[in-house]
Design a protein around this motif. Sequence first.
Motif, PDB file in Angstrom:
ATOM      1  N   LYS A 171      20.951  11.624 -18.060  1.00 35.15           N
ATOM      2  CA  LYS A 171      21.984  10.798 -18.677  1.00 35.15           C
ATOM      3  C   LYS A 171      21.901  10.961 -20.180  1.00 35.15           C
ATOM      4  O   LYS A 171      20.811  11.082 -20.724  1.00 35.15           O
ATOM      5  N   ASP A 197      24.105   6.256 -23.087  1.00 34.68           N
ATOM      6  CA  ASP A 197      24.374   5.609 -21.806  1.00 34.68           C
ATOM      7  C   ASP A 197      23.175   4.782 -21.323  1.00 34.68           C
ATOM      8  O   ASP A 197      23.329   3.849 -20.556  1.00 34.68           O
ATOM      9  N   GLU A 206      23.404   0.971 -19.900  1.00 37.88           N
ATOM     10  CA  GLU A 206      22.868   0.605 -18.585  1.00 37.88           C
ATOM     11  C   GLU A 206      21.968  -0.634 -18.694  1.00 37.88           C
ATOM     12  O   GLU A 206      22.035  -1.533 -17.866  1.00 37.88           O
ATOM     13  N   LYS A 263      22.630  -4.241 -16.968  1.00 34.69           N
ATOM     14  CA  LYS A 263      21.644  -4.915 -16.128  1.00 34.69           C
ATOM     15  C   LYS A 263      21.430  -6.350 -16.621  1.00 34.69           C
ATOM     16  O   LYS A 263      21.385  -7.291 -15.828  1.00 34.69           O
TER      17      LYS A 263
END
Length: 134
Positions: free
Chosen positions: A10, A14, A18, A22
């Motif tokens: 990734k 990013d 993420e 979360k």
Amino acid sequence: MSPRAKFLGKPRRDIGLEARGKRHRELILATAAVVGLQSMLIVWLIVQRSRLKRAERSLRDSEERMSLAAEAANLSMWVWDVGRDEVWMTDKGRAWLGIGPDTRLDYATLNERVHPEDRAARDSAIRRAIETLG
């Protein structure tokens, strides 16, 4: 792309998105849990209030039946709150004992109205009722 980002497959920017996603999910779940608990508490309170109202209505009905029965039988009733040393008595009982409707009743006041020869038996019966809770 950095070697670490290539390893994870990734792009680096990013990875931050993420982590934020979360955290966002965790906040949503925590909020949902709090709302769920509050909803359960509100339902529990409504049920308890309903039970209380039903119990109060039942008590009122019982007191009314007891008063009607006592009046029909020409009886008097009294209740003694031992902790506060206060006595509640029906108007008929107060009239029989010559106690005015606004006079504060306590154990000593009632004891004065009992014949001296009957006081020992009365005190014994009251003591026994208190000791046996009934």
